[in-house]
Design an enzyme around this catalytic site. Structure first.
Site, PDB file in Angstrom:
ATOM      1  N   ASP A 102     -49.926 -18.483 -80.414  1.00 38.57           N
ATOM      2  CA  ASP A 102     -49.893 -20.187 -80.950  1.00 38.57           C
ATOM      3  C   ASP A 102     -48.711 -20.834 -80.511  1.00 38.57           C
ATOM      4  OD1 ASP A 102     -48.764 -17.816 -82.705  1.00 38.57           O
ATOM      5  OD2 ASP A 102     -47.866 -19.218 -83.939  1.00 38.57           O
ATOM      6  N   ASN A 103     -47.799 -20.224 -79.721  1.00 44.72           N
ATOM      7  CA  ASN A 103     -46.665 -20.895 -79.341  1.00 44.72           C
ATOM      8  C   ASN A 103     -46.670 -21.146 -77.823  1.00 44.72           C
ATOM      9  OD1 ASN A 103     -45.673 -21.072 -81.762  1.00 44.72           O
ATOM     10  ND2 ASN A 103     -44.402 -19.300 -81.625  1.00 44.72           N
ATOM     11  N   GLY A 140     -52.394 -22.862 -87.577  1.00 50.12           N
ATOM     12  CA  GLY A 140     -52.498 -24.166 -87.605  1.00 50.12           C
ATOM     13  C   GLY A 140     -51.027 -24.791 -87.873  1.00 50.12           C
TER      14      GLY A 140
HETATM   15  P1  AMP Z   1     -43.722 -20.291 -85.821  1.00 50.11           P
HETATM   16  O1  AMP Z   1     -43.697 -18.917 -85.401  1.00 50.11           O
HETATM   17  O2  AMP Z   1     -42.483 -20.740 -86.364  1.00 50.11           O
HETATM   18  O3  AMP Z   1     -44.369 -21.048 -84.510  1.00 50.11           O
HETATM   19  O4  AMP Z   1     -44.885 -20.520 -86.780  1.00 50.11           O
HETATM   20  C1  AMP Z   1     -46.101 -19.841 -87.169  1.00 50.11           C
HETATM   21  C2  AMP Z   1     -46.978 -20.360 -88.004  1.00 50.11           C
HETATM   22  O5  AMP Z   1     -46.246 -20.668 -89.244  1.00 50.11           O
HETATM   23  C3  AMP Z   1     -47.368 -21.693 -87.845  1.00 50.11           C
HETATM   24  O6  AMP Z   1     -48.804 -21.881 -88.123  1.00 50.11           O
HETATM   25  C4  AMP Z   1     -46.469 -22.950 -88.403  1.00 50.11           C
HETATM   26  O7  AMP Z   1     -47.026 -23.895 -88.839  1.00 50.11           O
HETATM   27  C5  AMP Z   1     -46.118 -21.888 -89.772  1.00 50.11           C
HETATM   28  N1  AMP Z   1     -44.832 -22.349 -90.387  1.00 50.11           N
HETATM   29  C6  AMP Z   1     -43.829 -21.804 -90.078  1.00 50.11           C
HETATM   30  N2  AMP Z   1     -42.773 -22.289 -90.996  1.00 50.11           N
HETATM   31  C7  AMP Z   1     -43.506 -22.813 -91.987  1.00 50.11           C
HETATM   32  C8  AMP Z   1     -43.169 -23.632 -93.022  1.00 50.11           C
HETATM   33  N3  AMP Z   1     -41.905 -23.817 -93.577  1.00 50.11           N
HETATM   34  N4  AMP Z   1     -44.154 -24.241 -94.029  1.00 50.11           N
HETATM   35  C9  AMP Z   1     -45.501 -23.971 -93.550  1.00 50.11           C
HETATM   36  N5  AMP Z   1     -45.921 -23.558 -92.515  1.00 50.11           N
HETATM   37  C10 AMP Z   1     -44.810 -22.809 -91.652  1.00 50.11           C
HETATM   38 MG    MG Z   2     -45.387 -22.076 -83.748  1.00 48.33          MG
END
Ligand code: AMP
Ligand code: MG
Length: 525
Positions: free
Chosen positions: A268-269, A100
């Site tokens: 998720d990306n 999420g």
């Molecule tokens: P990502 O691989 O960067 O797309 O992130 C994977 C998941 O981690 C997603 O659900 C992001 O919203 C969450 N996420 C990444 N960095 C943070 C952060 N600093 N605070 C909260 N959620 C994060």
């Molecule tokens: Mg992401």
């Protein structure tokens, strides 16, 4: 600033019934209402004129206090209800459950000139989806996302857009190298804009919970707004999967064309609209190494290396197919679409590579010509962007000498990192390749200058090399945003000759080979 709000997502889809901002599993809902936190002393670093135009924001408005406050979350747009989206995902091959928007908050959907744009700020505080993280973002990763979103758009690659980049005035603790040495960094917020931020994981989460009712509601919503030519029934769902598959494939072909490596192609990306989304530890090929990935987290297995992006997108599509299956209950048509992807990829990749070397007519020897070229590009480190850009300067009546003469490589020699290595076998293979290439060019009906014009439209002169972002980051850390602006401006016309920007049409400098942020990046952001 008067934005025309038309919030379809919150109006038409189920909301989380809890409204407290606590970290938790959210079920039977596509999103949770959440308020951004107030930032200490926000300051605008940059905004994209092209994206303000999309939203109907004037130049004067973009420079106002209100713009800064709205797009850093300090002021809520009247009649809007900010929210974080619920999704799950497969991360590095494994189901990760609920993910999420952990630090993205959707402000609203803005309508302008018959188009609707979801507007989202990244780094404005925790949401129910933040898990153990802080919901914040730092300046370095925000600069990278901001610059690359717009650079990709101008390269003609399907992507989410970026409206603005601001520092928050707050400090954010990050252990950038994951080595137990956390430090305070400047906090920042990027405002992103896209028709939708729905991802494969948005559908997977409902399928994983066997919540077929919410799944159907979300798929019907997606079809209604983003694939309106399709029906909301079984045949329509199959056609929807095919459409997503084709869009995803087209995006990957563009990535391969410009040498972009996403770095974290988790489900998720993966955008349901086939847009490049979530710019994290991405990078650009410099030497033509198909096994390269910039992501330190992936250094061992290299799951998301350049050469495997198509294959991993297909794997992700299989996960999406599984998620949609409960609405279709027939595996065959979905499998057929996945098989079509493989066949289409081979054809489209060949077509794209042919365009990169200026071939228009069909010839069954082209497959080998491309394979031989790719082999040669790896014999000695050869800069991808410079090689293809310069190749358009070759004349088809050039003669490849028999002797140890390297002058036939003059047009492309700038691309070699170690030109002295182009001898012996390497030189031999380049000669062989150019002989075949020149023969092949003779078959084309286009003139040298016509071919050059076309090649220069698919082979960019300027891409956002990893070290370029790093220079923008280093200057910005000291409060100097001029490099951000300079790169932003150059990257608006990546296919044009820009004599004043010639210094950015250069191989990666040696100091950048091993510098953090230039060759390898962690997911820390
Ligand atoms: P990502 O691989 O960067 O797309 O992130 C994977 C998941 O981690 C997603 O659900 C992001 O919203 C969450 N996420 C990444 N960095 C943070 C952060 N600093 N605070 C909260 N959620 C994060
Ligand atoms: Mg992401």
């Amino acid at each position: 600033m008067e934005l025309q709000i038309n919030d379809t997502f919150v109006k038409e889809l189920p909301a989380d019934s809890q409204t407290e901002n606590t970290r938790r599993q959210v079920t039977e809902a596509c999103y949770s209402f959440v308020q951004p936190i107030k930032t200490a002393a926000p300051k605008l670093v940059h905004y994209s004129k092209e994206v303000t135009d999309l939203l109907g924001i004037t130049e004067e408005e973009a420079k106002s206090e209100e713009f800064l406050n709205v797009f850093t979350g300090n002021q809520i747009i009247p009649n809007s209800t900010p929210y974080a989206m619920c999704y799950g995902g497969h991360q590095f091959g494994h189901w990760a459950g609920q993910l999420g928007d952990g630090r993205a908050i959707n402000l609203a959907e803005v309508e302008n000139k018959g188009k609707r744009w979801a507007v989202q700020i990244k780094g404005a505080g925790a949401t129910p989806y933040s898990r153990t993280a802080d919901g914040l973002a730092v300046l370095r990763s925000s600069i990278r996302e901001y610059l690359c979103s717009e650079a990709m758009y101008h390269l003609g690659v399907p992507t989410t857009r970026a409206l603005s980049l601001a520092i928050t005035g707050d400090e954010v603790m990050r252990d950038m190298l994951y080595d137990g040495n956390p430090e305070y960094e400047k906090g920042a917020i990027v405002c992103r804009v896209s028709p939708s931020f729905l991802r494969f994981g948005s559908y997977e989460i409902f399928a994983s919970r066997q919540d077929h009712k919410s799944l159907k509601t979300l798929v019907d919503y997606t079809i209604k707004h983003f694939y309106p030519e399709l029906t909301q029934d079984k045949a329509g769902y199959i056609a929807f999967f095919r459409a997503v598959s084709i869009k995803t494939l087209d995006m990957i072909i563009h990535w391969q064309r410009v040498g972009f490596v996403h770095g974290v192609m988790n489900t998720d990306n993966m955008s349901i609209l086939g847009l490049t989304i979530d710019y994290g530890p991405y990078g650009w090929l410099e030497g033509y190494d198909k096994r390269w990935t910039p992501n330190t987290t992936d250094a061992e297995h290299k799951r998301y290396q350049y050469g495997k992006q198509s294959n991993k997108a297909l794997w992700n599509l299989l996960k999406l197919a599984n998620a949609l299956y409960p609405l279709i209950e027939e595996a065959e048509p979905l499998e057929e679409i996945l098989n079509e992807y493989k066949t289409m990829y081979a054809g489209k990749y060949q077509g794209m590579m042919n365009a990169k070397i200026g071939l228009e007519l069909d010839d069954d020897k082209d497959l080998k010509l491309i394979q031989d070229l790719e082999d040669n590009l790896r014999r000695t480190e050869t800069d991808m962007t410079i090689f293809f850009r310069c190749l358009s300067n070759v004349n088809k009546d050039m003669v490849v000498p028999e002797k140890d003469d390297v002058s036939f490589l003059d047009a492309v020699k700038e691309a070699f990192y170690q030109p002295e290595e182009v001898k012996g076998e390497t030189l031999f293979f380049w000669k062989e390749w150019f002989k075949l290439y020149l023969l092949r060019l003779q078959k084309e009906t286009t003139t040298d200058s016509e071919r050059k014009l076309k090649m220069d439209k698919v082979n960019p002169k300027y891409v956002l090399r990893n070290y370029m972002s790093q220079l923008a980051i280093d200057a910005s850390d000291k409060g100097d945003y001029s490099v951000v602006d300079e790169l932003f401006t150059i990257l608006k016309k990546p296919y044009n000759e820009q004599p004043e920007a010639e210094k950015w049409f250069a191989k990666r400098p040696e100091w950048a080979r091993t510098k953090v942020g230039c060759s390898m990046l962690s997911c820390s952001s």
